[in-house]
Scaffold this motif. Structure first.
Motif, PDB file in Angstrom:
ATOM      1  N   ASN A   3       0.929  -1.088   0.060  1.00 29.97           N
ATOM      2  CA  ASN A   3       0.065   0.035   0.220  1.00 29.97           C
ATOM      3  C   ASN A   3       0.984   1.318   0.052  1.00 29.97           C
ATOM      4  O   ASN A   3       1.217   1.652   1.163  1.00 29.97           O
ATOM      5  CB  ASN A   3      -0.795  -0.107   1.250  1.00 29.97           C
ATOM      6  CG  ASN A   3      -1.917   1.101   1.243  1.00 29.97           C
ATOM      7  OD1 ASN A   3      -2.142   1.770   0.185  1.00 29.97           O
ATOM      8  ND2 ASN A   3      -2.629   1.244   2.191  1.00 29.97           N
ATOM      9  N   LYS A   4       1.278   1.412  -1.057  1.00 36.74           N
ATOM     10  CA  LYS A   4       2.221   2.845  -1.222  1.00 36.74           C
ATOM     11  C   LYS A   4       1.803   4.211  -0.887  1.00 36.74           C
ATOM     12  O   LYS A   4       0.504   4.654  -1.283  1.00 36.74           O
ATOM     13  CB  LYS A   4       2.681   2.887  -2.923  1.00 36.74           C
ATOM     14  CG  LYS A   4       4.077   3.704  -2.996  1.00 36.74           C
ATOM     15  CD  LYS A   4       4.546   3.568  -4.353  1.00 36.74           C
ATOM     16  CE  LYS A   4       5.824   4.384  -4.474  1.00 36.74           C
ATOM     17  NZ  LYS A   4       6.169   4.030  -5.943  1.00 36.74           N
ATOM     18  N   ILE A   5       2.354   4.896  -0.218  1.00 38.73           N
ATOM     19  CA  ILE A   5       2.156   6.064   0.347  1.00 38.73           C
ATOM     20  C   ILE A   5       2.719   7.323  -0.469  1.00 38.73           C
ATOM     21  O   ILE A   5       3.946   7.086  -0.971  1.00 38.73           O
ATOM     22  CB  ILE A   5       2.625   6.389   1.826  1.00 38.73           C
ATOM     23  CG1 ILE A   5       2.033   5.204   2.816  1.00 38.73           C
ATOM     24  CG2 ILE A   5       1.972   7.795   2.427  1.00 38.73           C
ATOM     25  CD1 ILE A   5       0.525   5.162   2.744  1.00 38.73           C
ATOM     26  N   TYR A   6       1.924   8.257  -0.752  1.00 39.82           N
ATOM     27  CA  TYR A   6       2.304   9.435  -1.647  1.00 39.82           C
ATOM     28  C   TYR A   6       2.437  10.595  -0.858  1.00 39.82           C
ATOM     29  O   TYR A   6       1.279  11.093  -0.291  1.00 39.82           O
ATOM     30  CB  TYR A   6       1.338   9.531  -3.074  1.00 39.82           C
ATOM     31  CG  TYR A   6       1.503   8.336  -3.941  1.00 39.82           C
ATOM     32  CD1 TYR A   6       2.434   8.262  -4.748  1.00 39.82           C
ATOM     33  CD2 TYR A   6       0.530   7.398  -3.761  1.00 39.82           C
ATOM     34  CE1 TYR A   6       2.525   7.013  -5.607  1.00 39.82           C
ATOM     35  CE2 TYR A   6       0.482   6.332  -4.781  1.00 39.82           C
ATOM     36  CZ  TYR A   6       1.625   5.971  -5.625  1.00 39.82           C
ATOM     37  OH  TYR A   6       1.446   5.234  -6.565  1.00 39.82           O
ATOM     38  N   PHE A 158       0.234  12.691   2.019  1.00 35.09           N
ATOM     39  CA  PHE A 158       0.416  11.323   2.664  1.00 35.09           C
ATOM     40  C   PHE A 158      -0.630  10.395   2.772  1.00 35.09           C
ATOM     41  O   PHE A 158      -1.055   9.851   3.667  1.00 35.09           O
ATOM     42  CB  PHE A 158       1.353  11.474   4.196  1.00 35.09           C
ATOM     43  CG  PHE A 158       2.362  12.364   4.244  1.00 35.09           C
ATOM     44  CD1 PHE A 158       3.419  11.657   4.105  1.00 35.09           C
ATOM     45  CD2 PHE A 158       2.285  13.566   4.684  1.00 35.09           C
ATOM     46  CE1 PHE A 158       4.561  12.488   3.981  1.00 35.09           C
ATOM     47  CE2 PHE A 158       3.407  14.414   4.556  1.00 35.09           C
ATOM     48  CZ  PHE A 158       4.615  13.842   4.275  1.00 35.09           C
ATOM     49  N   SER A 160      -2.404   6.997   0.777  1.00 32.11           N
ATOM     50  CA  SER A 160      -2.150   5.842   0.174  1.00 32.11           C
ATOM     51  C   SER A 160      -2.804   5.507  -1.066  1.00 32.11           C
ATOM     52  O   SER A 160      -3.861   6.176  -1.427  1.00 32.11           O
ATOM     53  CB  SER A 160      -2.228   4.594   1.193  1.00 32.11           C
ATOM     54  OG  SER A 160      -3.774   4.367   1.487  1.00 32.11           O
ATOM     55  N   GLU A 161      -2.112   4.617  -1.706  1.00 33.82           N
ATOM     56  CA  GLU A 161      -2.748   4.301  -3.099  1.00 33.82           C
ATOM     57  C   GLU A 161      -4.176   3.707  -2.979  1.00 33.82           C
ATOM     58  O   GLU A 161      -5.106   3.936  -3.714  1.00 33.82           O
ATOM     59  CB  GLU A 161      -1.841   3.309  -3.818  1.00 33.82           C
ATOM     60  CG  GLU A 161      -2.432   3.041  -5.264  1.00 33.82           C
ATOM     61  CD  GLU A 161      -1.178   2.470  -6.008  1.00 33.82           C
ATOM     62  OE1 GLU A 161      -1.633   1.635  -7.166  1.00 33.82           O
ATOM     63  OE2 GLU A 161      -0.051   2.645  -5.695  1.00 33.82           O
ATOM     64  N   GLN A 163      -6.391   4.181  -0.423  1.00 37.33           N
ATOM     65  CA  GLN A 163      -7.295   5.480  -0.153  1.00 37.33           C
ATOM     66  C   GLN A 163      -7.566   6.164  -1.373  1.00 37.33           C
ATOM     67  O   GLN A 163      -8.861   6.606  -1.584  1.00 37.33           O
ATOM     68  CB  GLN A 163      -6.577   6.490   0.815  1.00 37.33           C
ATOM     69  CG  GLN A 163      -6.435   5.672   2.167  1.00 37.33           C
ATOM     70  CD  GLN A 163      -5.730   6.628   3.077  1.00 37.33           C
ATOM     71  OE1 GLN A 163      -4.629   7.204   2.618  1.00 37.33           O
ATOM     72  NE2 GLN A 163      -6.204   6.598   4.473  1.00 37.33           N
ATOM     73  N   THR A 206       6.083  10.863  -5.585  1.00 41.89           N
ATOM     74  CA  THR A 206       6.530   9.875  -4.802  1.00 41.89           C
ATOM     75  C   THR A 206       7.690  10.332  -3.871  1.00 41.89           C
ATOM     76  O   THR A 206       8.050  11.458  -4.062  1.00 41.89           O
ATOM     77  CB  THR A 206       7.236   8.715  -5.535  1.00 41.89           C
ATOM     78  OG1 THR A 206       8.198   9.362  -6.308  1.00 41.89           O
ATOM     79  CG2 THR A 206       6.357   8.233  -6.725  1.00 41.89           C
TER      80      THR A 206
END
Length: 487
Positions: A3-6, A158, A160-161, A163, A206
């Motif tokens: 779950n990548k965070i941006y 911040f 997540s993908e 979300q 990113t």
């Protein structure tokens, strides 16, 4: 799947109003061109929210409230912030709350419609007791026209993908309403997201990109021109939009077709005000749309059905207390604390139905003496429908409201039974033989004018059978009789 965070993301959205829309300020604004006002015309209207350049906006607070209703409370707090109750460690401690900062910032949406294009519509105030228009009580409302585009950008930090995907899936799948007149179907918005290669996307930065940009900025502090703007670091991220269950779609919708053997007169002060002195030869004109075609306003239709709903309850129990009566009708019609569950739209002529103008000169009657008033002649322009011609309107009601109280649902069904039996009346001059209304319901283009068939087609799939509705009615009637005997 990670779950990548941006650290930063923005969602570019175009909102299009599929009905007229209004988010008002609560402040009065004078009507322009006062010299042309009719004698009884309203002198002002409640202004819409506009930005410094004169373009109407939908405030961020209104949009945020609209969004929060689409998510569970926990997810809404996670996305947009909120307060969470903390468990008390001691029984004598007062309740404590924790403030959560959301990951989504919701700004205002700016329209591409200038304030000069805003529509000002004049209405007559309705007396809730008599159901007729009040004398000299006109008021005006400002509306943003249907088809207006709004530019809207959600800024995220911040997030997540998962979300992001959840947020965009709900935006694309939900029925969005904002502002005034939602009980009439006003304020509906259609959402379009930015696309990349035909797929909805968002723009993200990113962690790696943000770190590189920051380090580059530190090295080039003395060379301001060499520092790239942060906006250049965004890249487009296509999203896998998922089918999201939408509780707003748990709605029963169908069309009603309305006609009358009599002239129909729902007075239009807006049309009267638009006429020049040389054109004005009548005191009252029937309601029209922009093209001059007759229309039955949703406010008049809603008032007719609501009055019948209340009358049926009072017929079953003449001694019912006002609080209990209000509790029953508010289930369907709403009140100041809850939105109406029953939505009805303007009724327009079905398939270019034929009609005729009906001109008549009348004389006013003194309500105290019962005699004719001196110099009180007035002319009206009503309309009559040709044989087998109808007005058509779309109505809807939530499943939740239908299941909330079986008795209220039974009264709602009886309201349509009176429509089938031509027991309703609409508009002005009802005591003079105007406005008897009859009609039928169209469900998937199937014509229904019997109560049993209406229940079978619309309510049986929800488990609301005719037997259950009859039981609810008998229980209410029996309880009313018991109260009368005990007194």
């Amino acid at each position: 799947m990670l779950n990548k965070i941006y650290p930063k993301a923005k969602v570019l959205i175009t909102l299009v109003s599929t009905s007229k829309l209004a988010v008002r300020t609560g402040e009065a604004e004078e009507v322009a061109n006062d010299s042309k006002k009719q004698k009884n015309e309203s002198t002002g209207h409640e202004s819409l929210r506009v930005n410094a350049n004169g373009y109407p906006v939908i405030p961020g607070s209104s949009l945020k409230g609209m969004l929060r209703k689409l998510f569970t409370q926990d997810l809404a707090n996670e996305l947009f912030g909120g307060q969470v109750k903390l468990k008390n460690t001691k029984s004598n401690e007062s309740q404590k709350y924790k403030r959560l900062d959301g990951v989504v910032n919701v700004p205002a949406a700016v329209s591409r419609c200038h304030k000069n294009d805003i529509e000002i519509i004049t209405h007559a105030s309705i007396d809730e007791v008599t159901g007729t228009a009040k004398d000299n009580h006109l008021f005006s409302e400002a509306w943003i026209p249907e088809g207006t585009e709004f530019i809207w950008q959600l800024d995220c930090e911040f997030i997540s993908e998962i979300q992001l995907e959840r947020l965009c899936s709900v935006l694309l799948g939900a029925d969005l309403y904002v502002g005034a007149g939602q009980k009439f179907g006003h304020g509906k918005l259609q959402v379009t997201l930015e696309q990349h290669n035909g797929v909805p996307c968002v723009q993200v930065i990113t962690s790696e990109k943000l770190t590189q940009w920051f380090n580059s900025s530190l090295k080039n502090q003395s060379k301001v021109a060499a520092i790239n703007p942060l906006d250049d670091e965004y890249t487009k991220l296509p999203l896998a939009i998922r089918q999201v269950e939408n509780t707003n779609k748990e709605i029963l919708s169908f069309d009603i077709c309305l006609s009358s053997p009599d002239p129909i007169l729902i007075a239009s002060p807006a049309y009267l005000a638009s006429l020049s002195k040389s054109q004005t030869n009548k005191d009252l004109y029937y309601s029209r749309d922009k093209a001059g075609i007759p229309v039955l306003p949703n406010s008049a239709l809603r008032g007719m059905f609501r009055a019948r709903f209340i009358k049926i309850i009072k017929t079953l129990n003449e001694e019912i207390e006002e609080k209990q009566l209000q509790k029953l009708w508010s289930i369907i019609w709403g009140n100041k604390d809850q939105r109406s569950s029953f939505v009805i739209r303007d009724a327009t002529l079905d398939n270019k139905a034929q009609f005729q103008d009906h001109h008549q000169t009348m004389i006013a009657i003194d309500r105290f003496t019962g005699g004719v008033k001196d110099s009180a002649l007035f002319d009206v322009e009503a309309l009559t429908l040709c044989s087998e011609q109808y007005f058509r309107s779309r109505v809807s009601i939530t499943h939740r409201a239908l299941n909330r109280d079986m008795f209220a649902t039974a009264i709602w069904v009886l309201m349509f039974a009176d429509l089938f039996d031509q027991k309703l009346s609409l508009g002005a001059n009802k005591s003079r033989g105007y406005g008897r209304i009859y009609g039928f319901v169209l469900v998937n283009e199937n014509r229904i004018n019997e109560v049993s068939e209406f229940i079978k087609m619309c309510l049986d799939p929800l488990g609301l059978t005719q037997a259950k509705l009859e039981t609810a009615l008998m229980t209410f009637i029996d309880s009313a009789k018991e109260c009368q005997h005990s007194e």
